[in-house]
Design a protein around this motif. Structure first.
Motif, PDB file in Angstrom:
ATOM      1  N   MET A 165       0.843  -1.187   0.000  1.00  0.00           N
ATOM      2  CA  MET A 165       0.000   0.000   0.000  1.00  0.00           C
ATOM      3  C   MET A 165       0.885   1.246   0.000  1.00  0.00           C
ATOM      4  SD  MET A 165      -2.958   1.002   2.679  1.00  0.00           S
ATOM      5  CE  MET A 165      -4.283   1.907   1.987  1.00  0.00           C
ATOM      6  N   VAL A 166       0.470   2.231  -0.741  1.00  0.00           N
ATOM      7  CA  VAL A 166       1.232   3.472  -0.861  1.00  0.00           C
ATOM      8  C   VAL A 166       0.615   4.524   0.055  1.00  0.00           C
ATOM      9  CG1 VAL A 166       1.942   5.274  -2.448  1.00  0.00           C
ATOM     10  CG2 VAL A 166       1.825   2.923  -3.237  1.00  0.00           C
ATOM     11  N   SER A 167       1.433   5.150   0.886  1.00  0.00           N
ATOM     12  CA  SER A 167       0.927   6.175   1.801  1.00  0.00           C
ATOM     13  C   SER A 167       0.727   7.492   1.063  1.00  0.00           C
ATOM     14  CB  SER A 167       1.906   6.359   2.953  1.00  0.00           C
ATOM     15  OG  SER A 167       3.047   7.046   2.526  1.00  0.00           O
ATOM     16  N   MET A 168       0.193   8.467   1.778  1.00  0.00           N
ATOM     17  CA  MET A 168      -0.082   9.764   1.157  1.00  0.00           C
ATOM     18  C   MET A 168       1.181  10.465   0.677  1.00  0.00           C
ATOM     19  SD  MET A 168      -3.120  11.282   3.538  1.00  0.00           S
ATOM     20  CE  MET A 168      -3.011  12.875   2.749  1.00  0.00           C
ATOM     21  N   ASN A 169       2.313  10.154   1.277  1.00  0.00           N
ATOM     22  CA  ASN A 169       3.561  10.803   0.904  1.00  0.00           C
ATOM     23  C   ASN A 169       4.430   9.929   0.019  1.00  0.00           C
ATOM     24  OD1 ASN A 169       2.977  13.145   2.394  1.00  0.00           O
ATOM     25  ND2 ASN A 169       3.687  12.179   4.258  1.00  0.00           N
ATOM     26  N   SER A 170       3.841   8.898  -0.563  1.00  0.00           N
ATOM     27  CA  SER A 170       4.555   7.998  -1.456  1.00  0.00           C
ATOM     28  C   SER A 170       3.917   8.045  -2.832  1.00  0.00           C
ATOM     29  CB  SER A 170       4.500   6.561  -0.933  1.00  0.00           C
ATOM     30  OG  SER A 170       5.135   6.462   0.309  1.00  0.00           O
ATOM     31  N   PHE A 171       4.752   7.945  -3.852  1.00  0.00           N
ATOM     32  CA  PHE A 171       4.252   7.959  -5.221  1.00  0.00           C
ATOM     33  C   PHE A 171       4.982   6.905  -6.028  1.00  0.00           C
ATOM     34  CE2 PHE A 171       3.969  12.271  -3.553  1.00  0.00           C
ATOM     35  CZ  PHE A 171       2.610  12.512  -3.692  1.00  0.00           C
ATOM     36  N   GLN A 172       4.284   6.319  -6.986  1.00  0.00           N
ATOM     37  CA  GLN A 172       4.899   5.353  -7.876  1.00  0.00           C
ATOM     38  C   GLN A 172       5.070   5.998  -9.244  1.00  0.00           C
ATOM     39  OE1 GLN A 172       2.750   1.662  -7.892  1.00  0.00           O
ATOM     40  NE2 GLN A 172       3.016   1.357  -5.709  1.00  0.00           N
ATOM     41  N   TYR A 173       6.249   5.797  -9.824  1.00  0.00           N
ATOM     42  CA  TYR A 173       6.590   6.370 -11.118  1.00  0.00           C
ATOM     43  C   TYR A 173       7.096   5.286 -12.053  1.00  0.00           C
ATOM     44  CZ  TYR A 173       6.531  11.013  -8.963  1.00  0.00           C
ATOM     45  OH  TYR A 173       6.156  12.158  -8.328  1.00  0.00           O
ATOM     46  N   GLU A 207       6.928   9.294 -15.126  1.00  0.00           N
ATOM     47  CA  GLU A 207       5.484   9.482 -15.239  1.00  0.00           C
ATOM     48  C   GLU A 207       4.843   8.838 -14.018  1.00  0.00           C
ATOM     49  OE1 GLU A 207       2.542   8.904 -18.858  1.00  0.00           O
ATOM     50  OE2 GLU A 207       3.265   6.995 -18.084  1.00  0.00           O
ATOM     51  N   ARG A 208       3.990   9.585 -13.353  1.00  0.00           N
ATOM     52  CA  ARG A 208       3.303   9.021 -12.188  1.00  0.00           C
ATOM     53  C   ARG A 208       2.313   7.966 -12.648  1.00  0.00           C
ATOM     54  NH1 ARG A 208       0.833  12.804  -7.596  1.00  0.00           N
ATOM     55  NH2 ARG A 208      -0.672  11.196  -7.175  1.00  0.00           N
ATOM     56  N   ILE A 209       2.395   6.785 -12.088  1.00  0.00           N
ATOM     57  CA  ILE A 209       1.588   5.662 -12.543  1.00  0.00           C
ATOM     58  C   ILE A 209       0.101   5.928 -12.318  1.00  0.00           C
ATOM     59  CG2 ILE A 209       1.052   3.217 -12.091  1.00  0.00           C
ATOM     60  CD1 ILE A 209       4.101   2.829 -11.649  1.00  0.00           C
ATOM     61  N   ASP A 210      -0.256   6.532 -11.191  1.00  0.00           N
ATOM     62  CA  ASP A 210      -1.665   6.763 -10.884  1.00  0.00           C
ATOM     63  C   ASP A 210      -2.213   8.075 -11.445  1.00  0.00           C
ATOM     64  OD1 ASP A 210      -0.209   8.358  -9.125  1.00  0.00           O
ATOM     65  OD2 ASP A 210      -1.720   8.219  -7.556  1.00  0.00           O
ATOM     66  N   ALA A 211      -1.365   8.896 -12.038  1.00  0.00           N
ATOM     67  CA  ALA A 211      -1.812  10.190 -12.564  1.00  0.00           C
ATOM     68  C   ALA A 211      -1.013  10.573 -13.809  1.00  0.00           C
ATOM     69  CB  ALA A 211      -1.684  11.264 -11.487  1.00  0.00           C
ATOM     70  N   PRO A 212      -1.079   9.754 -14.874  1.00  0.00           N
ATOM     71  CA  PRO A 212      -0.290  10.064 -16.073  1.00  0.00           C
ATOM     72  C   PRO A 212      -0.684  11.398 -16.718  1.00  0.00           C
ATOM     73  CG  PRO A 212      -1.815   8.267 -16.498  1.00  0.00           C
ATOM     74  CD  PRO A 212      -1.869   8.548 -15.022  1.00  0.00           C
ATOM     75  N   GLU A 213      -1.886  11.863 -16.434  1.00  0.00           N
ATOM     76  CA  GLU A 213      -2.326  13.141 -17.006  1.00  0.00           C
ATOM     77  C   GLU A 213      -1.541  14.322 -16.443  1.00  0.00           C
ATOM     78  OE1 GLU A 213      -4.752  12.306 -13.367  1.00  0.00           O
ATOM     79  OE2 GLU A 213      -4.241  11.112 -15.099  1.00  0.00           O
TER      80      GLU A 213
END
Length: 61
Positions: free
Chosen positions: A1-9, A22-28
């Motif tokens: 699980m990814v916390s609020m301060n973690s991002f996957q790219y 590119e952010r995996i959850d927000a490519p836009e």
């Protein structure tokens, strides 16, 4: 699980001393240009990264 301060790219491209992520959850949101010195040295295009606590690590699998 990814916390609020973690991002996957995902590494989209590598250009000299920089990589486009590119952010995996927000490519836009578009690409984020990051100095390769801040990234694990073994990255390649397509590598998935986790950013947390101001550090990038490679996501396995």
């Amino acid at each position: 699980m990814v916390s609020m301060n973690s991002f996957q790219y995902k590494v989209v491209s590598i250009d000299g001393d920089y990589a486009n992520l590119e952010r995996i959850d927000a490519p836009e949101d578009g690409y984020k240009l990051v100095a390769r010195a801040l990234l694990p040295p073994e990255i390649q295009e397509g590598t998935k990264l986790l950013y947390e606590m101001m550090t990038y690590t490679i996501l396995e699998g």
